[in-house]
Design a protein around this motif. Structure first.
Motif, PDB file in Angstrom:
ATOM      1  N   THR A   1       3.162   7.104   8.677  1.00 57.22           N
ATOM      2  CA  THR A   1       2.315   8.281   8.877  1.00 57.22           C
ATOM      3  C   THR A   1       2.187   9.148   7.630  1.00 57.22           C
ATOM      4  O   THR A   1       1.286   9.972   7.550  1.00 57.22           O
ATOM      5  CB  THR A   1       2.864   9.134  10.035  1.00 57.22           C
ATOM      6  OG1 THR A   1       4.247   9.437   9.773  1.00 57.22           O
ATOM      7  CG2 THR A   1       2.748   8.405  11.355  1.00 57.22           C
ATOM      8  N   TYR A   2       3.078   8.967   6.651  1.00 55.12           N
ATOM      9  CA  TYR A   2       2.946   9.762   5.427  1.00 55.12           C
ATOM     10  C   TYR A   2       2.079   9.033   4.387  1.00 55.12           C
ATOM     11  O   TYR A   2       1.758   9.587   3.343  1.00 55.12           O
ATOM     12  CB  TYR A   2       4.314  10.096   4.841  1.00 55.12           C
ATOM     13  CG  TYR A   2       5.023   8.962   4.149  1.00 55.12           C
ATOM     14  CD1 TYR A   2       4.825   8.718   2.783  1.00 55.12           C
ATOM     15  CD2 TYR A   2       5.887   8.124   4.855  1.00 55.12           C
ATOM     16  CE1 TYR A   2       5.470   7.672   2.146  1.00 55.12           C
ATOM     17  CE2 TYR A   2       6.529   7.079   4.216  1.00 55.12           C
ATOM     18  CZ  TYR A   2       6.324   6.859   2.868  1.00 55.12           C
ATOM     19  OH  TYR A   2       6.964   5.818   2.244  1.00 55.12           O
ATOM     20  N   THR A   3       1.726   7.767   4.654  1.00 55.72           N
ATOM     21  CA  THR A   3       0.852   7.012   3.760  1.00 55.72           C
ATOM     22  C   THR A   3      -0.541   6.994   4.371  1.00 55.72           C
ATOM     23  O   THR A   3      -0.840   6.184   5.246  1.00 55.72           O
ATOM     24  CB  THR A   3       1.361   5.568   3.572  1.00 55.72           C
ATOM     25  OG1 THR A   3       2.730   5.609   3.164  1.00 55.72           O
ATOM     26  CG2 THR A   3       0.535   4.833   2.533  1.00 55.72           C
TER      27      THR A   3
ATOM     28  N   TYR B   1       0.824  -1.208   0.000  1.00 51.59           N
ATOM     29  CA  TYR B   1       0.000   0.000   0.000  1.00 51.59           C
ATOM     30  C   TYR B   1       0.858   1.258   0.000  1.00 51.59           C
ATOM     31  O   TYR B   1       0.511   2.261  -0.624  1.00 51.59           O
ATOM     32  CB  TYR B   1      -0.953  -0.004   1.201  1.00 51.59           C
ATOM     33  CG  TYR B   1      -2.350  -0.467   0.841  1.00 51.59           C
ATOM     34  CD1 TYR B   1      -3.351   0.441   0.525  1.00 51.59           C
ATOM     35  CD2 TYR B   1      -2.661  -1.821   0.786  1.00 51.59           C
ATOM     36  CE1 TYR B   1      -4.614   0.027   0.173  1.00 51.59           C
ATOM     37  CE2 TYR B   1      -3.922  -2.254   0.436  1.00 51.59           C
ATOM     38  CZ  TYR B   1      -4.907  -1.324   0.131  1.00 51.59           C
ATOM     39  OH  TYR B   1      -6.153  -1.748  -0.225  1.00 51.59           O
ATOM     40  N   ARG B   2       1.977   1.212   0.690  1.00 51.54           N
ATOM     41  CA  ARG B   2       2.877   2.371   0.669  1.00 51.54           C
ATOM     42  C   ARG B   2       3.395   2.600  -0.745  1.00 51.54           C
ATOM     43  O   ARG B   2       3.510   3.738  -1.204  1.00 51.54           O
ATOM     44  CB  ARG B   2       4.034   2.154   1.652  1.00 51.54           C
ATOM     45  CG  ARG B   2       3.604   2.135   3.112  1.00 51.54           C
ATOM     46  CD  ARG B   2       4.793   2.335   4.059  1.00 51.54           C
ATOM     47  NE  ARG B   2       5.801   1.292   3.925  1.00 51.54           N
ATOM     48  CZ  ARG B   2       5.806   0.155   4.605  1.00 51.54           C
ATOM     49  NH1 ARG B   2       4.827  -0.098   5.489  1.00 51.54           N
ATOM     50  NH2 ARG B   2       6.769  -0.734   4.452  1.00 51.54           N
ATOM     51  N   LEU B   3       3.683   1.507  -1.451  1.00 48.64           N
ATOM     52  CA  LEU B   3       4.149   1.622  -2.829  1.00 48.64           C
ATOM     53  C   LEU B   3       3.046   2.166  -3.731  1.00 48.64           C
ATOM     54  O   LEU B   3       3.299   3.046  -4.578  1.00 48.64           O
ATOM     55  CB  LEU B   3       4.622   0.254  -3.324  1.00 48.64           C
ATOM     56  CG  LEU B   3       5.164   0.183  -4.752  1.00 48.64           C
ATOM     57  CD1 LEU B   3       6.305   1.183  -4.958  1.00 48.64           C
ATOM     58  CD2 LEU B   3       5.631  -1.239  -5.073  1.00 48.64           C
ATOM     59  N   LEU B   4       1.822   1.684  -3.564  1.00 55.23           N
ATOM     60  CA  LEU B   4       0.696   2.193  -4.349  1.00 55.23           C
ATOM     61  C   LEU B   4       0.482   3.678  -4.078  1.00 55.23           C
ATOM     62  O   LEU B   4       0.220   4.466  -4.998  1.00 55.23           O
ATOM     63  CB  LEU B   4      -0.571   1.402  -4.017  1.00 55.23           C
ATOM     64  CG  LEU B   4      -1.878   1.913  -4.630  1.00 55.23           C
ATOM     65  CD1 LEU B   4      -1.793   1.988  -6.150  1.00 55.23           C
ATOM     66  CD2 LEU B   4      -3.052   1.017  -4.201  1.00 55.23           C
ATOM     67  N   PHE B   5       0.606   4.074  -2.830  1.00 53.42           N
ATOM     68  CA  PHE B   5       0.465   5.481  -2.464  1.00 53.42           C
ATOM     69  C   PHE B   5       1.494   6.337  -3.206  1.00 53.42           C
ATOM     70  O   PHE B   5       1.175   7.412  -3.724  1.00 53.42           O
ATOM     71  CB  PHE B   5       0.621   5.630  -0.951  1.00 53.42           C
ATOM     72  CG  PHE B   5       0.508   7.038  -0.441  1.00 53.42           C
ATOM     73  CD1 PHE B   5      -0.735   7.618  -0.245  1.00 53.42           C
ATOM     74  CD2 PHE B   5       1.638   7.789  -0.164  1.00 53.42           C
ATOM     75  CE1 PHE B   5      -0.850   8.923   0.233  1.00 53.42           C
ATOM     76  CE2 PHE B   5       1.540   9.093   0.303  1.00 53.42           C
ATOM     77  CZ  PHE B   5       0.288   9.655   0.499  1.00 53.42           C
ATOM     78  N   GLU B   6       2.719   5.854  -3.278  1.00 52.58           N
ATOM     79  CA  GLU B   6       3.783   6.588  -3.966  1.00 52.58           C
ATOM     80  C   GLU B   6       3.486   6.704  -5.464  1.00 52.58           C
ATOM     81  O   GLU B   6       3.712   7.756  -6.076  1.00 52.58           O
ATOM     82  CB  GLU B   6       5.128   5.888  -3.746  1.00 52.58           C
ATOM     83  CG  GLU B   6       5.631   5.977  -2.309  1.00 52.58           C
ATOM     84  CD  GLU B   6       6.866   5.122  -2.079  1.00 52.58           C
ATOM     85  OE1 GLU B   6       7.348   4.501  -3.062  1.00 52.58           O
ATOM     86  OE2 GLU B   6       7.346   5.060  -0.933  1.00 52.58           O
ATOM     87  N   VAL B   7       2.974   5.629  -6.054  1.00 51.49           N
ATOM     88  CA  VAL B   7       2.624   5.666  -7.476  1.00 51.49           C
ATOM     89  C   VAL B   7       1.553   6.724  -7.733  1.00 51.49           C
ATOM     90  O   VAL B   7       1.628   7.508  -8.686  1.00 51.49           O
ATOM     91  CB  VAL B   7       2.155   4.282  -7.956  1.00 51.49           C
ATOM     92  CG1 VAL B   7       1.594   4.364  -9.379  1.00 51.49           C
ATOM     93  CG2 VAL B   7       3.300   3.276  -7.900  1.00 51.49           C
ATOM     94  N   LEU B   8       0.541   6.751  -6.886  1.00 54.88           N
ATOM     95  CA  LEU B   8      -0.535   7.735  -7.047  1.00 54.88           C
ATOM     96  C   LEU B   8      -0.029   9.151  -6.826  1.00 54.88           C
ATOM     97  O   LEU B   8      -0.446  10.092  -7.516  1.00 54.88           O
ATOM     98  CB  LEU B   8      -1.678   7.421  -6.078  1.00 54.88           C
ATOM     99  CG  LEU B   8      -2.456   6.125  -6.344  1.00 54.88           C
ATOM    100  CD1 LEU B   8      -3.455   5.864  -5.223  1.00 54.88           C
ATOM    101  CD2 LEU B   8      -3.178   6.196  -7.687  1.00 54.88           C
TER     102      LEU B   8
END
Length: 524
Positions: free
Chosen positions: A273-275, A233-240
């Protein structure tokens, strides 16, 4: 016609409003022939046959809910059949969906875990390449997007999190999703939100290396741990975040209610906390459907202890929210219906399913949920509209909710106690200043005289009653104040008018539910 008296009694007997005995009879279940009885004798009869319950609405605001609070899903496994049935352009389906707008349309489910996107425009390209893996092409994607836009719904899509994994690290590989995201942005396809996978706590691998549901016979190993999913999910957040155009919000992890304290808690504990999740999504069903062992039966659909299962899970997820506010913005019931495994034949799309649906909406609104996504909108045992795109009973309850419920949730004293046979939830009334709309359910086999009170009761009390009944528990017919609800061949809705009643008292027949609008409650 043979009637189940428990469900048929009200719509057989309710009459027009009048004066004296007639006026009294208008709010209680009395055959017309008996309305010539003097009022004082009639009152003596009512005292003998009715229990009495007082519902007190306080000035305390539980929360404010958005207009898309009641939303809907379609299962990814339905996409091909819906496309072949021309569902996405069907005038009747579109008309009924538009009547329930605004809403979210979440397309997910187990099949979404294996879904691939291809930019080809041929329907024949949507052929499974491996068991449980399939592709959605551009033609189908545009049909779904056009449907959502035309009816005023916002689209949420599930992302493949099973077959798109690195075989060495078991981490999610985002490359396919990046191509999919770019296509939606380049073609102005609005996606309101994304979910990575579906019910990850139930994903296991068999000895033969197949992805299967956890539990049952045979040794199985969990496909991925909660910590791994949090990393994905952290990776998906970064992609978005890297996308310069409107990219859609991040929802998840679609954990089932049985694993909120375990998988759900561990997942949130590994989020950074940033995701930030725009909504923590969880799934809820009251029990197994007719295709599963030990399915729920008709009596369970009105049993307070069964209804309270959602209340217990809602309290659990609220505690998760309180402990993890730094990584969660909102709570959503991301997928829910009566029973899992496709629903219960002849019950999950019938009148009796309305007890579970309305009670769930009432509890969700009182436990900080910002959306409840009903599984599914169409073509299933537990759908809102049937295979011919005609309304099932829960269409009418959803429609009345949309029309009568405002955005403020008022506290009902003792309104979340366990074991309640009379269940009531209070809201500001939609488009009526100072009024309160009550969602009211009588799960018992008795007549119940229900009286509403507020902290500042007005001298003159008037309410509009919307009592929903049917001929029997498993019927797909719905009656509003004795009038059969049905659409015409073009999808035009019938009038949905309440029955005006003096006072704030109503007799609820056994096993019935509905709405009451207290016109002059003097709340703001």
């Amino acid at each position: 016609m043979i009637y189940d008296n428990t469900y048929a009694s009200y719509h057989q007997f309710i009459g027009t409003l009048g004066t004296s005995t007639e006026s009294l009879a208008s709010t209680v279940m009395i055959p017309r022939g008996y309305r010539r009885i003097p009022s004082f004798l009639l009152l003596l009869v009512l005292i003998q046959v009715c229990n009495s319950t007082k519902i007190r609405i306080t000035k305390n605001i539980r929360q404010r809910i958005p207009r898309r609070f009641v939303s809907f899903t379609l299962d990814a496994s339905q996409i091909l059949s819906l496309t072949e049935d021309s569902f996405w352009s069907d005038p009747l389906a579109m008309s009924l969906a538009r009547d329930l707008s605004p809403a979210y349309l979440r397309i997910g489910g187990t099949k979404a875990d294996f879904m691939n996107f291809t930019s080809s425009y041929s329907l024949r390209d949507r052929i499974p390449r491996i068991p449980d893996e399939s592709s959605i092409n551009a033609t189908v994607l545009h049909k779904i997007a056009n449907f959502s836009s035309a009816v005023g719904w916002d689209l949420i899509l599930g992302i493949n999190d099973v077959s798109h994994r690195d075989p060495r690290s078991n981490a999610w590989d985002p490359r396919h999703f990046q191509q999919f995201l770019n296509y939606t942005l380049q073609n102005n396809i609005h996606i309101a939100g994304w979910e990575l996978g579906n019910e990850p706590n139930l994903k296991c691998v068999s000895k033969q290396g197949e992805v299967v549901q956890c539990g049952g016979r045979g040794r199985k190993q969990r496909l991925f741990a909660a910590a791994q999913l949090a990393s994905d999910y952290r990776l998906l957040f970064e992609v978005l975040q890297q996308s310069s155009s409107p990219r859609g919000k991040l929802f998840g992890p679609d954990v089932t209610s049985s694993s909120l304290k375990t998988f759900g808690s561990e997942f949130l504990g590994n989020m950074s906390t940033y995701t930030i999740l725009d909504a923590f999504t969880w799934h809820f069903y009251y029990g197994p459907g007719s295709h599963k062992p030990h399915p729920l039966v008709k009596a369970n659909f009105t049993q307070p202890s069964i209804l309270d299962r959602f209340l217990a899970s809602a309290h659990e997820v609220v505690q998760l929210y309180q402990d993890n506010k730094d990584v969660i913005r909102k709570l959503w019931v991301g997928e829910t219906s009566s029973t899992y495994g496709g629903g219960t034949a002849n019950l999950s799309s019938s009148y009796v399913a309305g007890f579970l649906w309305l009670d769930k909406l009432g509890i969700a609104a009182n436990t900080q949920q910002k959306a409840v996504c009903r599984q599914v909108f169409a073509h299933s045992y537990y759908s809102v509209i049937d295979n011919q795109n005609r309304p099932n009973p829960d269409f009418w309850t959803s429609l009345l909710w949309k029309r009568l419920i405002g955005n403020t949730v008022w506290e009902v004293k003792d309104g979340l106690h366990y074991g309640r046979s009379i269940r009531a939830y209070a809201f500001s009334a939609s488009k009526i200043e100072g009024a309160i709309t009550i969602v009211l359910l009588n799960t018992s086999s008795r007549n119940e005289m229900v009286e509403f009170t507020t902290d500042d009761d007005p001298e003159i009390k008037v309410m509009s009653v919307y009592l929903l009944t049917s001929t029997h528990a498993g019927s797909s017919d719905m009656y509003l104040n004795s009038a059969l609800l049905e659409i015409d061949q073009h999808g035009k809705l019938p009038p949905l008018k309440g029955k005006m009643v003096s006072g704030w008292k109503i007799q609820m027949p056994p096993k019935t539910y509905g709405f009451a609008v207290l016109k002059n409650a003097n709340v703001s």
